[in-house]
Design an enzyme around this catalytic site. Structure first.
Site, PDB file in Angstrom:
ATOM      1  N   SER A  22       0.845  -1.193   0.000  1.00  0.00           N
ATOM      2  CA  SER A  22       0.000   0.000   0.000  1.00  0.00           C
ATOM      3  C   SER A  22       0.876   1.237   0.000  1.00  0.00           C
ATOM      4  O   SER A  22       1.648   1.469   0.936  1.00  0.00           O
ATOM      5  CB  SER A  22      -0.897   0.013   1.238  1.00  0.00           C
ATOM      6  OG  SER A  22      -1.502   1.287   1.344  1.00  0.00           O
ATOM      7  N   HIS A  46      -1.361  -1.327  -4.166  1.00  0.00           N
ATOM      8  CA  HIS A  46      -2.610  -0.946  -3.495  1.00  0.00           C
ATOM      9  C   HIS A  46      -2.661   0.580  -3.356  1.00  0.00           C
ATOM     10  O   HIS A  46      -1.739   1.204  -2.832  1.00  0.00           O
ATOM     11  CB  HIS A  46      -2.643  -1.615  -2.120  1.00  0.00           C
ATOM     12  CG  HIS A  46      -3.951  -1.494  -1.413  1.00  0.00           C
ATOM     13  ND1 HIS A  46      -5.030  -2.321  -1.676  1.00  0.00           N
ATOM     14  CD2 HIS A  46      -4.365  -0.648  -0.441  1.00  0.00           C
ATOM     15  CE1 HIS A  46      -6.037  -1.990  -0.894  1.00  0.00           C
ATOM     16  NE2 HIS A  46      -5.670  -0.965  -0.134  1.00  0.00           N
ATOM     17  N   ASP A  48      -4.908   3.616  -1.968  1.00  0.00           N
ATOM     18  CA  ASP A  48      -5.988   3.949  -1.026  1.00  0.00           C
ATOM     19  C   ASP A  48      -6.570   5.333  -1.297  1.00  0.00           C
ATOM     20  O   ASP A  48      -5.904   6.344  -1.083  1.00  0.00           O
ATOM     21  CB  ASP A  48      -5.434   3.934   0.408  1.00  0.00           C
ATOM     22  CG  ASP A  48      -5.258   2.528   0.935  1.00  0.00           C
ATOM     23  OD1 ASP A  48      -6.198   1.716   0.790  1.00  0.00           O
ATOM     24  OD2 ASP A  48      -4.186   2.240   1.488  1.00  0.00           O
ATOM     25  N   MET A  50      -9.237   8.151  -0.283  1.00  0.00           N
ATOM     26  CA  MET A  50     -10.080   8.563   0.855  1.00  0.00           C
ATOM     27  C   MET A  50     -10.637   9.958   0.595  1.00  0.00           C
ATOM     28  O   MET A  50      -9.933  10.824   0.067  1.00  0.00           O
ATOM     29  CB  MET A  50      -9.243   8.592   2.133  1.00  0.00           C
ATOM     30  CG  MET A  50      -8.535   7.281   2.430  1.00  0.00           C
ATOM     31  SD  MET A  50      -7.714   7.320   4.024  1.00  0.00           S
ATOM     32  CE  MET A  50      -6.745   5.810   3.944  1.00  0.00           C
ATOM     33  N   HIS A  79      -8.578   1.197  -3.991  1.00  0.00           N
ATOM     34  CA  HIS A  79      -9.452   0.884  -2.852  1.00  0.00           C
ATOM     35  C   HIS A  79     -10.179   2.178  -2.516  1.00  0.00           C
ATOM     36  O   HIS A  79      -9.610   3.086  -1.919  1.00  0.00           O
ATOM     37  CB  HIS A  79      -8.577   0.382  -1.683  1.00  0.00           C
ATOM     38  CG  HIS A  79      -9.327   0.179  -0.411  1.00  0.00           C
ATOM     39  ND1 HIS A  79      -8.704   0.003   0.805  1.00  0.00           N
ATOM     40  CD2 HIS A  79     -10.671   0.100  -0.149  1.00  0.00           C
ATOM     41  CE1 HIS A  79      -9.608  -0.157   1.754  1.00  0.00           C
ATOM     42  NE2 HIS A  79     -10.810  -0.094   1.196  1.00  0.00           N
ATOM     43  N   MET A  81     -12.280   4.334  -0.562  1.00  0.00           N
ATOM     44  CA  MET A  81     -12.926   4.602   0.741  1.00  0.00           C
ATOM     45  C   MET A  81     -13.619   5.947   0.611  1.00  0.00           C
ATOM     46  O   MET A  81     -13.242   6.942   1.222  1.00  0.00           O
ATOM     47  CB  MET A  81     -11.860   4.601   1.852  1.00  0.00           C
ATOM     48  CG  MET A  81     -11.375   3.195   2.184  1.00  0.00           C
ATOM     49  SD  MET A  81      -9.828   3.212   3.107  1.00  0.00           S
ATOM     50  CE  MET A  81      -8.674   3.335   1.761  1.00  0.00           C
ATOM     51  N   MET A 149     -11.392  -5.697   5.516  1.00  0.00           N
ATOM     52  CA  MET A 149     -10.630  -4.724   6.310  1.00  0.00           C
ATOM     53  C   MET A 149     -10.311  -5.361   7.656  1.00  0.00           C
ATOM     54  O   MET A 149     -11.206  -5.821   8.367  1.00  0.00           O
ATOM     55  CB  MET A 149     -11.442  -3.444   6.527  1.00  0.00           C
ATOM     56  CG  MET A 149     -11.596  -2.545   5.315  1.00  0.00           C
ATOM     57  SD  MET A 149     -10.067  -2.085   4.484  1.00  0.00           S
ATOM     58  CE  MET A 149      -9.160  -1.260   5.781  1.00  0.00           C
ATOM     59  N   ASP A 187      -6.565  -6.314   4.538  1.00  0.00           N
ATOM     60  CA  ASP A 187      -5.980  -4.968   4.498  1.00  0.00           C
ATOM     61  C   ASP A 187      -5.945  -4.360   5.896  1.00  0.00           C
ATOM     62  O   ASP A 187      -6.987  -4.086   6.484  1.00  0.00           O
ATOM     63  CB  ASP A 187      -6.836  -4.110   3.553  1.00  0.00           C
ATOM     64  CG  ASP A 187      -6.256  -2.729   3.316  1.00  0.00           C
ATOM     65  OD1 ASP A 187      -5.135  -2.443   3.795  1.00  0.00           O
ATOM     66  OD2 ASP A 187      -6.936  -1.937   2.640  1.00  0.00           O
TER      67      ASP A 187
HETATM   68  C1  DX5 Z   1      -6.286   1.739   5.664  1.00  0.00           C
HETATM   69  C2  DX5 Z   1      -5.862   1.356   4.283  1.00  0.00           C
HETATM   70  C3  DX5 Z   1      -4.754   0.375   4.229  1.00  0.00           C
HETATM   71  C4  DX5 Z   1      -3.458   0.844   4.831  1.00  0.00           C
HETATM   72  C5  DX5 Z   1      -2.806  -0.352   5.483  1.00  0.00           C
HETATM   73  O1  DX5 Z   1      -7.488   2.451   5.582  1.00  0.00           O
HETATM   74  O2  DX5 Z   1      -6.944   0.806   3.566  1.00  0.00           O
HETATM   75  O3  DX5 Z   1      -4.519  -0.053   2.888  1.00  0.00           O
HETATM   76  O4  DX5 Z   1      -2.566   1.369   3.907  1.00  0.00           O
HETATM   77  O5  DX5 Z   1      -1.703   0.083   6.162  1.00  0.00           O
HETATM   78  P1  DX5 Z   1      -0.898  -0.842   7.181  1.00  0.00           P
HETATM   79  O6  DX5 Z   1      -0.387  -2.006   6.394  1.00  0.00           O
HETATM   80  O7  DX5 Z   1       0.179   0.066   7.675  1.00  0.00           O
HETATM   81  O8  DX5 Z   1      -1.862  -1.253   8.249  1.00  0.00           O
HETATM   82 ZN    ZN Z   2      -6.565  -0.137   1.575  1.00  0.00          ZN
END
Ligand code: DX5
Ligand code: ZN
Length: 233
Positions: A22, A46, A48, A50, A79, A81, A149, A187
Protein backbone atom coordinates in the site's frame (compact mmCIF):
# COMPACT_ATOMS: atom_id res chain seq x y z
CA UNK A 1 -15.12 -28.12 1.16
CA UNK A 2 -13.96 -27.21 4.66
CA UNK A 3 -11.18 -24.71 5.09
CA UNK A 4 -8.84 -27.43 6.33
CA UNK A 5 -9.49 -29.61 3.32
CA UNK A 6 -8.98 -26.59 1.14
CA UNK A 7 -5.59 -25.83 2.69
CA UNK A 8 -4.49 -29.46 2.66
CA UNK A 9 -5.33 -29.69 -0.98
CA UNK A 10 -3.16 -26.76 -1.98
CA UNK A 11 -0.55 -26.62 0.76
CA UNK A 12 2.39 -28.98 0.36
CA UNK A 13 5.30 -27.19 1.97
CA UNK A 14 4.88 -23.55 1.04
CA UNK A 15 1.97 -21.26 0.49
CA UNK A 16 2.67 -18.40 -1.86
CA UNK A 17 0.47 -15.51 -0.89
CA UNK A 18 0.17 -12.52 -3.16
CA UNK A 19 1.32 -9.19 -1.77
CA UNK A 20 0.00 -5.77 -2.60
CA UNK A 21 2.08 -2.99 -1.02
CA UNK A 22 0.00 0.00 0.00
CA UNK A 23 1.59 3.23 -1.15
CA UNK A 24 -0.24 5.00 1.68
CA UNK A 25 2.93 4.25 3.65
CA UNK A 26 5.30 5.34 0.84
CA UNK A 27 7.05 8.68 0.36
CA UNK A 28 4.44 10.74 -1.54
CA UNK A 29 7.12 13.07 -2.92
CA UNK A 30 8.53 10.28 -5.08
CA UNK A 31 5.75 7.82 -5.77
CA UNK A 32 7.24 6.70 -9.09
CA UNK A 33 10.42 5.54 -7.34
CA UNK A 34 8.45 4.04 -4.46
CA UNK A 35 6.44 1.90 -6.87
CA UNK A 36 9.58 0.95 -8.76
CA UNK A 37 11.41 -0.26 -5.66
CA UNK A 38 8.72 -2.84 -4.84
CA UNK A 39 8.15 -3.73 -8.50
CA UNK A 40 10.10 -6.98 -8.75
CA UNK A 41 8.61 -8.53 -5.60
CA UNK A 42 5.04 -7.17 -5.46
CA UNK A 43 2.04 -8.74 -7.19
CA UNK A 44 -0.02 -5.56 -7.30
CA UNK A 45 0.01 -1.99 -6.04
CA UNK A 46 -2.61 -0.95 -3.50
CA UNK A 47 -3.91 2.60 -3.94
CA UNK A 48 -5.99 3.95 -1.03
CA UNK A 49 -8.47 6.64 -2.01
CA UNK A 50 -10.08 8.56 0.86
CA UNK A 51 -12.59 11.40 0.65
CA UNK A 52 -12.68 12.78 4.21
CA UNK A 53 -16.33 11.66 4.51
CA UNK A 54 -16.40 7.89 4.39
CA UNK A 55 -13.21 7.96 6.46
CA UNK A 56 -11.69 10.82 8.47
CA UNK A 57 -8.74 11.28 6.10
CA UNK A 58 -8.01 12.48 2.55
CA UNK A 59 -5.47 11.00 0.15
CA UNK A 60 -5.30 11.08 -3.64
CA UNK A 61 -7.43 10.47 -6.72
CA UNK A 62 -7.40 9.41 -10.39
CA UNK A 63 -4.74 11.90 -11.54
CA UNK A 64 -2.20 10.46 -9.11
CA UNK A 65 -3.15 6.93 -10.16
CA UNK A 66 -2.53 7.87 -13.81
CA UNK A 67 0.96 9.14 -12.88
CA UNK A 68 1.81 5.93 -11.06
CA UNK A 69 0.48 3.88 -13.98
CA UNK A 70 3.35 5.20 -16.06
CA UNK A 71 5.88 3.77 -13.59
CA UNK A 72 4.68 0.19 -13.23
CA UNK A 73 3.23 -2.64 -15.28
CA UNK A 74 1.78 -4.28 -12.16
CA UNK A 75 -1.97 -4.40 -11.57
CA UNK A 76 -3.09 -1.37 -9.57
CA UNK A 77 -6.03 -1.71 -7.22
CA UNK A 78 -7.97 1.38 -6.32
CA UNK A 79 -9.45 0.88 -2.85
CA UNK A 80 -12.19 3.51 -2.82
CA UNK A 81 -12.93 4.60 0.74
CA UNK A 82 -15.35 7.18 -0.56
CA UNK A 83 -19.04 7.69 0.04
CA UNK A 84 -20.12 8.07 -3.59
CA UNK A 85 -17.81 6.04 -5.80
CA UNK A 86 -20.19 5.79 -8.78
CA UNK A 87 -19.29 9.24 -10.12
CA UNK A 88 -15.57 8.38 -10.18
CA UNK A 89 -15.53 4.90 -11.71
CA UNK A 90 -14.87 6.07 -15.27
CA UNK A 91 -11.98 8.26 -14.19
CA UNK A 92 -10.31 5.50 -12.20
CA UNK A 93 -10.73 3.06 -15.07
CA UNK A 94 -9.32 5.51 -17.62
CA UNK A 95 -6.43 6.26 -15.27
CA UNK A 96 -5.42 2.61 -15.43
CA UNK A 97 -6.87 0.93 -12.35
CA UNK A 98 -6.91 -2.85 -12.78
CA UNK A 99 -9.20 -3.48 -9.81
CA UNK A 100 -11.72 -0.98 -8.49
CA UNK A 101 -12.94 -1.86 -5.02
CA UNK A 102 -15.94 -0.17 -3.44
CA UNK A 103 -17.17 -0.51 0.13
CA UNK A 104 -20.34 -2.41 0.95
CA UNK A 105 -21.10 0.38 3.48
CA UNK A 106 -21.01 2.99 0.67
CA UNK A 107 -22.59 2.80 -2.78
CA UNK A 108 -21.90 -0.77 -3.85
CA UNK A 109 -25.03 -1.70 -5.76
CA UNK A 110 -24.88 -4.54 -8.28
CA UNK A 111 -25.22 -1.83 -10.92
CA UNK A 112 -22.03 -0.18 -9.65
CA UNK A 113 -20.18 -3.50 -9.70
CA UNK A 114 -21.39 -4.24 -13.23
CA UNK A 115 -20.37 -0.78 -14.37
CA UNK A 116 -16.82 -1.41 -13.14
CA UNK A 117 -16.62 -4.52 -15.33
CA UNK A 118 -18.13 -2.68 -18.30
CA UNK A 119 -15.32 -0.16 -17.94
CA UNK A 120 -12.78 -2.96 -18.32
CA UNK A 121 -11.72 -3.11 -14.68
CA UNK A 122 -12.18 -5.89 -12.13
CA UNK A 123 -14.72 -5.13 -9.39
CA UNK A 124 -13.96 -5.67 -5.72
CA UNK A 125 -16.13 -5.32 -2.64
CA UNK A 126 -14.68 -4.20 0.71
CA UNK A 127 -16.13 -4.51 4.18
CA UNK A 128 -15.27 -2.82 7.44
CA UNK A 129 -14.48 -4.80 10.60
CA UNK A 130 -17.87 -3.98 12.16
CA UNK A 131 -19.94 -4.96 9.12
CA UNK A 132 -21.54 -8.43 9.23
CA UNK A 133 -19.93 -10.74 6.66
CA UNK A 134 -23.39 -11.62 5.33
CA UNK A 135 -23.50 -8.10 3.82
CA UNK A 136 -21.16 -9.14 0.98
CA UNK A 137 -23.06 -12.30 0.06
CA UNK A 138 -25.30 -10.71 -2.63
CA UNK A 139 -22.22 -9.17 -4.28
CA UNK A 140 -20.07 -12.31 -4.40
CA UNK A 141 -21.24 -13.42 -7.84
CA UNK A 142 -20.40 -10.00 -9.28
CA UNK A 143 -16.88 -9.40 -7.98
CA UNK A 144 -13.34 -10.64 -8.55
CA UNK A 145 -12.14 -9.76 -5.07
CA UNK A 146 -13.42 -9.35 -1.51
CA UNK A 147 -11.36 -6.96 0.57
CA UNK A 148 -11.65 -7.75 4.26
CA UNK A 149 -10.63 -4.72 6.31
CA UNK A 150 -8.60 -5.94 9.26
CA UNK A 151 -8.37 -2.43 10.76
CA UNK A 152 -10.84 0.43 10.72
CA UNK A 153 -10.21 2.22 7.43
CA UNK A 154 -8.62 5.65 7.26
CA UNK A 155 -5.06 5.27 8.47
CA UNK A 156 -2.04 3.04 8.06
CA UNK A 157 0.02 1.67 10.92
CA UNK A 158 -2.84 0.31 13.06
CA UNK A 159 -2.97 -3.06 14.82
CA UNK A 160 -4.64 -6.06 13.14
CA UNK A 161 -8.10 -6.81 14.61
CA UNK A 162 -7.91 -10.48 15.59
CA UNK A 163 -11.64 -11.15 15.24
CA UNK A 164 -11.03 -10.72 11.48
CA UNK A 165 -9.65 -14.25 11.33
CA UNK A 166 -13.03 -15.92 11.73
CA UNK A 167 -14.51 -13.41 9.29
CA UNK A 168 -11.95 -14.40 6.64
CA UNK A 169 -12.83 -18.07 7.27
CA UNK A 170 -16.55 -17.36 6.87
CA UNK A 171 -16.02 -15.52 3.60
CA UNK A 172 -13.75 -18.29 2.31
CA UNK A 173 -16.52 -20.78 3.07
CA UNK A 174 -19.11 -18.68 1.24
CA UNK A 175 -16.83 -18.49 -1.83
CA UNK A 176 -16.12 -22.24 -1.77
CA UNK A 177 -19.80 -23.10 -1.28
CA UNK A 178 -20.72 -21.13 -4.36
CA UNK A 179 -17.60 -22.35 -6.22
CA UNK A 180 -16.68 -18.81 -7.23
CA UNK A 181 -13.43 -17.48 -8.60
CA UNK A 182 -13.04 -14.64 -6.10
CA UNK A 183 -9.86 -13.58 -4.31
CA UNK A 184 -9.86 -12.73 -0.62
CA UNK A 185 -7.67 -9.78 0.23
CA UNK A 186 -6.88 -8.56 3.73
CA UNK A 187 -5.98 -4.97 4.50
CA UNK A 188 -4.53 -3.45 7.66
CA UNK A 189 -1.99 -4.40 10.29
CA UNK A 190 -0.31 -7.07 8.16
CA UNK A 191 3.09 -8.28 9.33
CA UNK A 192 4.74 -11.70 9.28
CA UNK A 193 2.69 -12.95 12.20
CA UNK A 194 -0.74 -11.65 11.13
CA UNK A 195 -0.01 -12.67 7.51
CA UNK A 196 0.34 -16.31 8.61
CA UNK A 197 -2.95 -16.14 10.50
CA UNK A 198 -4.78 -14.46 7.62
CA UNK A 199 -3.45 -16.89 5.00
CA UNK A 200 -4.26 -19.79 7.31
CA UNK A 201 -7.85 -18.58 7.40
CA UNK A 202 -8.04 -18.39 3.60
CA UNK A 203 -6.68 -15.02 2.47
CA UNK A 204 -5.07 -14.93 -0.99
CA UNK A 205 -3.74 -11.38 -1.12
CA UNK A 206 -2.03 -9.42 1.65
CA UNK A 207 -2.12 -5.63 1.55
CA UNK A 208 0.81 -4.27 3.52
CA UNK A 209 1.71 -0.62 4.00
CA UNK A 210 3.92 0.06 6.98
CA UNK A 211 5.38 -3.46 7.09
CA UNK A 212 6.71 -3.04 3.55
CA UNK A 213 7.59 0.65 3.29
CA UNK A 214 8.70 0.89 6.92
CA UNK A 215 11.32 -1.77 6.36
CA UNK A 216 14.87 -1.07 5.14
CA UNK A 217 14.42 -3.45 2.23
CA UNK A 218 10.80 -3.40 0.98
CA UNK A 219 11.34 -6.10 -1.64
CA UNK A 220 12.76 -8.45 0.99
CA UNK A 221 9.82 -7.69 3.32
CA UNK A 222 7.40 -8.59 0.51
CA UNK A 223 9.21 -11.85 -0.22
CA UNK A 224 9.04 -12.80 3.46
CA UNK A 225 5.27 -12.20 3.44
CA UNK A 226 4.81 -14.16 0.25
CA UNK A 227 6.55 -17.36 1.16
CA UNK A 228 4.87 -18.84 4.22
CA UNK A 229 5.53 -22.35 5.41
CA UNK A 230 2.45 -24.58 5.64
CA UNK A 231 3.39 -25.72 9.10
CA UNK A 232 3.39 -22.13 10.36
CA UNK A 233 -0.10 -21.29 9.28
C1 DX5 B 1 -6.29 1.74 5.66
C2 DX5 B 1 -5.86 1.36 4.28
C3 DX5 B 1 -4.75 0.37 4.23
C4 DX5 B 1 -3.46 0.84 4.83
C5 DX5 B 1 -2.81 -0.35 5.48
O1 DX5 B 1 -7.49 2.45 5.58
O2 DX5 B 1 -6.94 0.81 3.57
O3 DX5 B 1 -4.52 -0.05 2.89
O4 DX5 B 1 -2.57 1.37 3.91
O5 DX5 B 1 -1.70 0.08 6.16
P1 DX5 B 1 -0.90 -0.84 7.18
O6 DX5 B 1 -0.39 -2.01 6.39
O7 DX5 B 1 0.18 0.07 7.68
O8 DX5 B 1 -1.86 -1.25 8.25
ZN1 ZN C 1 -6.57 -0.14 1.57
Amino acid sequence: MSINNYLNKYCRSWIMAKVSPSILAADFSSLGKEVYRVGKAADMIHFDVMDGLFVPNITFGPAVLASIRRHTALPIEAHLMIQKPSGFLDRFAVSGATFITVHVEADSSIRTLKRIRELGALPGIALNPSTPVSAVKPALGHVSLVLVMTVNPGFGGQGFIMSSISRIRQIRSMILEQDLDVLIEVDGGINLDTAKKAVGAGADVLVAGSYVYGSRNPAQAINALKKLKCKDI
